[in-house]
Design an enzyme around this catalytic site. Sequence first.
Site, PDB file in Angstrom:
ATOM      1  N   ASP A 182     -10.024  -5.499  -3.611  1.00  0.00           N
ATOM      2  CA  ASP A 182      -9.390  -4.492  -2.751  1.00  0.00           C
ATOM      3  C   ASP A 182     -10.209  -3.209  -2.827  1.00  0.00           C
ATOM      4  OD1 ASP A 182      -7.739  -2.300  -1.938  1.00  0.00           O
ATOM      5  OD2 ASP A 182      -5.947  -3.533  -2.263  1.00  0.00           O
TER       6      ASP A 182
ATOM      7  N   SER B 226       0.845  -1.200   0.000  1.00  0.00           N
ATOM      8  CA  SER B 226       0.000   0.000   0.000  1.00  0.00           C
ATOM      9  C   SER B 226       0.882   1.252   0.000  1.00  0.00           C
ATOM     10  CB  SER B 226      -0.964  -0.057   1.189  1.00  0.00           C
ATOM     11  OG  SER B 226      -1.982   0.904   1.038  1.00  0.00           O
TER      12      SER B 226
ATOM     13  N   HIS C 104      -7.412  -5.853   0.594  1.00  0.00           N
ATOM     14  CA  HIS C 104      -6.227  -5.040   0.915  1.00  0.00           C
ATOM     15  C   HIS C 104      -5.516  -5.507   2.189  1.00  0.00           C
ATOM     16  CE1 HIS C 104      -4.064  -1.372  -0.163  1.00  0.00           C
ATOM     17  NE2 HIS C 104      -4.023  -1.000   1.101  1.00  0.00           N
TER      18      HIS C 104
END
Lengths: 285, 285
Positions: B228, B150, B264
Site C-alpha cells: 500500500d 482509508s 490500497h
Amino acid sequence: MQQVSRNKTFGGDIIKYEFVSKSLGGLTTQMNVFIPPNASDSAKVPVLYYLAGLSSTEDNGAQKGNFFASAAQEGIAIVFPDTSPRGANIPGEDDAYDFGTSAGFYLNSTKAPWSEHYRMFDLVTKEIPEVLVTSSLPIDVKRASIMGHSMGGHGALVSYLKTAEGTYRSASAFAPISHPTQSPWGTKAFDGYLSGGVEEGKAWDASLLLAKRSAKATHIYVDCGTADQFYQSGQIQPERLVEAAKEAGVQDSVLLNMREGYDHSYFFVSTFGADHVRWHAKFLQ
Amino acid sequence: MQQVSRNKTFGGDIIKYEFVSKSLGGLTTQMNVFIPPNASDSAKVPVLYYLAGLSSTEDNGAQKGNFFASAAQEGIAIVFPDTSPRGANIPGEDDAYDFGTSAGFYLNSTKAPWSEHYRMFDLVTKEIPEVLVTSSLPIDVKRASIMGHSMGGHGALVSYLKTAEGTYRSASAFAPISHPTQSPWGTKAFDGYLSGGVEEGKAWDASLLLAKRSAKATHIYVDCGTADQFYQSGQIQPERLVEAAKEAGVQDSVLLNMREGYDHSYFFVSTFGADHVRWHAKFLQ
C-alpha cells in the site's frame, strides 16, 4: 505489450496492459488480465474472456463482476478487453452511448470510415490470443471460454458461434443482445458499421447463427433478469436463443435462467458472476 | 427519506435513498442500504456501516467491496453513507481530493465556514440511525457494527471509540488512517476543519483514543497491504493501533493483519470484504 498497472487481488494479480492493435488499425488498446494464484510456467491455466456492455471499458467487469474469488479457486485466468477502439477520431464517434466509442459491438466493420478501426471481433478472437501466446503470462490459450454482458453477451455468443468448433469450449452471457437484427441497438449498429446493413448483420446475430448450428457440441449458459428494462423493451430477447437451439436440434445446449426481480446492472451480474466462472470451469479443466 | 433507486442483488436489495440532513446544515445527502433476503418486520436484521475513503461516494463500497454475498448469508444489512456534504458552496471546497468535497473525515467541524455543513460524525453516528428507525426498513439499529476504508477506516474506528460502549459492537478497517495527528492527510484535515487545529484533532485520532480506552470490551480488526503506497508513505500507521491497545492494557482487542503484496485499492478491499462481514457477524448475532 506494456504493463500499465498491477494489483494483487484474491491471491492473484489483476494486470492492465496496453498494446498497439493491428486489428484496430494501429490504435492503442488496453485490457485487464486476472492471473490466479496457482498459475506458473509449469502449470499454465485456462482462460475465460469477459466482454463488457455499452458505455463500459475493460474495467467494469474487473471491478464489479465478482469473478475473482471463484476464478482464484478454480485456477482460471480472465481477460477483459475494451469495448471499442479509442481515439479513431471519426466524426460522430462520441455522440451516442450506443454507437461508436464504447459500442464496438464486437464485429468487424465493413463500412467506411468505421472499417479502418472498428474490428473488435478480430481483436477479441485472434489478436488478443496471439498477444497472450507471445507474452510471458502463464496462460494456456488453447483452453478458452468466453462470457459477456449485454452487448458483450452478444459478443461472447457470436465469438463462440462464428469461430471454429473448440476455439471456445463454452459461452455464457448476462442479459445478452440475443437477436440483434430484431433489436433497436443491433439494427443501429449494423446500419452504421456494415455496408450491407441489417441484412449483413444476420451473420452477426447469435440466434440466427445458432439456428443453423451443426457443431457436435454446443454449451451456452444465459442469465437474464425479469426486471431488466432492456429485456422488457425487447433489446435482449434471450428466449430467441432457446427457440434457435430447437430449430438446430441442439435444444439441450442452451440453458436459460430467467432471474426474478433482477435488472440489467452489475448488481445482477455480480450476483451470478461466480456461477458463470464455475460453469465454465467444467469445460476448461 | 426518498428512494432514488432499488436493485436486486444476491437475493436482497440495494436501495439508494436521499434525505435532507440536519447534521449537514440542511443539505441533501444520499446513502445506499443493502437489505439481505431474510429480513422482515418480524425478523429484523442487524446493521453494519461502511465508510468509504477519499474521493469516494456512497457507491464505491456498494459496487466494489464484495460485501453482499456474505451479508446475504449472515443476514446483515449494510449502510453506505456518503463521504462528505455535497453542494455546501464553500470557496475551495472542490480544489483538492483530500479536503472538502468527498473528504469530510467523519468529524464535526468547529471552524467556519466548514462548521455549518461538515458534520459527518453526527450524520453517521446519530442522524442515519435515527432515520433508519423512523423508516419502514427491517433493520434492528441497536445491533450495529462499523467498518471503513482509508479515511473511512479512520471514521469507523473513531466512531467506535468516541461513542458510548455498545453503540457499535465491533469495528473493522481496511488500511485506516490510524494516527491522523501524525499523518499529512490528517493534519491537513484537522487544520482546515477544526478551530483548534491538530491539537483539537487529538480527540479524533483513533490511536490516541484507543490508548486511553477504559471500556470493558474492545473489538477491532484491521487489514493493511504491505504494498500500500499510503502505508509506505506513513499515512496509515496501523501498527500504532496495536501499540495504543498495549498502552491501554487491551492488547487482545486489536487484530492487525499485514497482507503481503496488497495495495490500497478496492482490489485489496474486495479480497477481504467477506472476511470482515463474517467477523462482525459474530458480534451482531
